[in-house]
Motif scaffolding. Structure first.
Motif, mmCIF file in Angstrom:
data_model
loop_
_atom_site.group_PDB
_atom_site.id
_atom_site.type_symbol
_atom_site.label_atom_id
_atom_site.label_comp_id
_atom_site.label_asym_id
_atom_site.label_seq_id
_atom_site.Cartn_x
_atom_site.Cartn_y
_atom_site.Cartn_z
ATOM 1 N N ALA A 179 -24.220 30.035 -29.016
ATOM 2 C CA ALA A 179 -23.584 29.588 -30.250
ATOM 3 C C ALA A 179 -22.088 29.869 -30.224
ATOM 4 C CB ALA A 179 -24.235 30.278 -31.445
ATOM 5 N N LEU A 180 -21.726 31.028 -29.715
ATOM 6 C CA LEU A 180 -20.304 31.352 -29.616
ATOM 7 C C LEU A 180 -19.583 30.391 -28.677
ATOM 8 C CD1 LEU A 180 -20.160 35.266 -29.490
ATOM 9 C CD2 LEU A 180 -19.374 33.762 -31.311
ATOM 10 N N LEU A 181 -20.202 30.084 -27.556
ATOM 11 C CA LEU A 181 -19.595 29.144 -26.618
ATOM 12 C C LEU A 181 -19.449 27.763 -27.254
ATOM 13 C CD1 LEU A 181 -21.464 30.172 -23.342
ATOM 14 C CD2 LEU A 181 -19.035 30.500 -23.841
ATOM 15 N N ALA A 182 -20.455 27.356 -28.042
ATOM 16 C CA ALA A 182 -20.410 26.047 -28.685
ATOM 17 C C ALA A 182 -19.344 25.979 -29.773
ATOM 18 C CB ALA A 182 -21.783 25.710 -29.283
ATOM 19 N N SER A 183 -18.963 27.127 -30.316
ATOM 20 C CA SER A 183 -17.991 27.142 -31.415
ATOM 21 C C SER A 183 -16.619 26.665 -30.974
ATOM 22 C CB SER A 183 -17.871 28.553 -31.992
ATOM 23 O OG SER A 183 -17.169 29.417 -31.115
ATOM 24 N N GLY A 184 -16.275 26.939 -29.732
ATOM 25 C CA GLY A 184 -14.976 26.514 -29.244
ATOM 26 C C GLY A 184 -13.828 27.412 -29.658
ATOM 27 N N ASP A 185 -14.101 28.410 -30.517
ATOM 28 C CA ASP A 185 -13.012 29.294 -30.958
ATOM 29 C C ASP A 185 -13.394 30.765 -30.818
ATOM 30 O OD1 ASP A 185 -14.823 29.690 -32.998
ATOM 31 O OD2 ASP A 185 -13.338 29.524 -34.616
ATOM 32 N N VAL A 186 -14.237 31.062 -29.835
ATOM 33 C CA VAL A 186 -14.686 32.437 -29.637
ATOM 34 C C VAL A 186 -13.501 33.342 -29.359
ATOM 35 C CG1 VAL A 186 -15.162 31.988 -27.196
ATOM 36 C CG2 VAL A 186 -16.193 33.957 -28.316
ATOM 37 N N LYS A 187 -13.506 34.502 -29.998
ATOM 38 C CA LYS A 187 -12.412 35.458 -29.856
ATOM 39 C C LYS A 187 -12.964 36.836 -29.503
ATOM 40 C CE LYS A 187 -9.600 33.158 -33.387
ATOM 41 N NZ LYS A 187 -10.573 32.068 -33.632
ATOM 42 N N LYS A 188 -12.242 37.556 -28.687
ATOM 43 C CA LYS A 188 -12.555 38.943 -28.408
ATOM 44 C C LYS A 188 -11.902 39.784 -29.496
ATOM 45 C CE LYS A 188 -11.929 42.587 -24.946
ATOM 46 N NZ LYS A 188 -11.405 42.908 -23.585
#
Length: 303
Positions: A179-188
């Motif tokens: 889901a995070l990868l699909a979001s396109g705006d994953v942040k650390k």
């Protein structure tokens, strides 16, 4: 609402609650296959490399672990509140055991009417079984377990049942990573302590209408299946946070999603990856199929 109606409603709520708990604990559907990053792009989650490359490593490592102990809580608007714990395995369908307690909402009220707020659930590849205890068993001719076959649920519930069947048969905790990868705006976000474990925190929000393509690290087939599942589940946005240990394994996941039934919040903690998990179907003599309980008898008049 008479006793028969309460019982039938409760049986349906058990189906929804136990299935949702299993999905939330194990992370959701893993529809389709996803391509991991090439070997040269695989990096530790806590490293300074890009979040996408790091999460691809997490996805592969968590999926390959096969099993874990899980603790979870879940709420959905005024409909339900649920907490549970147990051990689950994934790979060849979701299998394992969990004990769950309904804590709030209309579902908890109905369960209290039936004299049971907690259930024991056993998950097998083609069905799960729910035991609500001796008091409820009195209304089932002394049988303690209700069997919920995934094929039967898919037929009776339509698209929602098909989605649930897919989720229960293909769940892995790494769906939160997907889901995070699909979001396109994953942040650390940073490094935090999770129950005594130093973990790297990642966050992102999935907007189903804006699910990204190539930059997600997911192949087109997986991306489309993910989007279809979210849409059929009534989810428009899904904010996901995960915490990953030094071994690229999830230790915590939270999700906040907008659904047709109100905001859904889930939190899951993972530990003891690779733990041995066993779950067997209860004795047939102590089991009744839910399809035989929800169909009204022809001789009965509507309540």
């Amino acid at each position: 609402m008479n006793t028969r109606s309460v019982r039938r409603t409760g049986i349906s709520l058990i189906a929804i609650g136990a299935a949702l708990a299993g999905v939330a604990a194990c992370g959701g559907s893993d529809s389709g296959s996803s391509k991991g990053a090439p070997a040269k792009e695989q990096h530790k989650a806590g490293s300074d490399f890009s979040p996408v490359a790091a999460l691809q490593a997490v996805q592969k490592k968590t999926d390959g672990a096969g099993s874990a102990k899980v603790e979870m809580t879940m709420s959905m608007g005024s409909v339900m509140g649920l907490q549970g714990g147990g051990a689950l395995a994934w790979g060849d369908g979701t299998t394992g055991t969990m004990r769950m307690k309904y804590t709030q909402g209309t579902m908890a009220q109905t369960m209290r009417q039936m004299g049971a707020e907690s259930i024991d659930a056993r998950y097998l590849r083609d069905a799960y079984f729910a035991n609500m205890g001796p008091q409820f068993a009195q209304s089932l001719g002394g049988k303690h377990w209700i069997r919920y076959g995934y094929d039967d649920m898919a037929k009776l519930m339509g698209p929602a049942g098909a989605v649930m069947k897919d989720q229960m048969q293909n769940s892995t905790p790494q769906q939160g990573v997907k889901a995070l990868l699909a979001s396109g705006d994953v942040k650390k976000v940073g490094t935090e302590d999770v129950r005594g474990v130093q973990a790297t925190h990642y966050s992102g929000t999935v907007d189903v209408a804006k699910v990204v393509g190539g930059s997600s690290g997911l192949d087109a087939k997986t991306l489309e299946a993910f989007k279809a599942q979210m849409t059929q589940s009534g989810i428009t946005t899904d904010t996901v946070d995960i915490w990953v240990d030094k071994d690229d394994l999830l230790v915590k996941k939270t999700e906040r999603a907008a659904t047709k039934n109100g905001e859904m919040n889930t939190t899951a903690f993972y530990a003891d990856y690779g733990v041995k998990v066993s779950a067997e179907a209860p004795a047939a003599s102590d089991t009744v199929d839910f399809t035989s309980l929800i169909k009204p008898k022809a001789s009965q008049q509507p309540s």
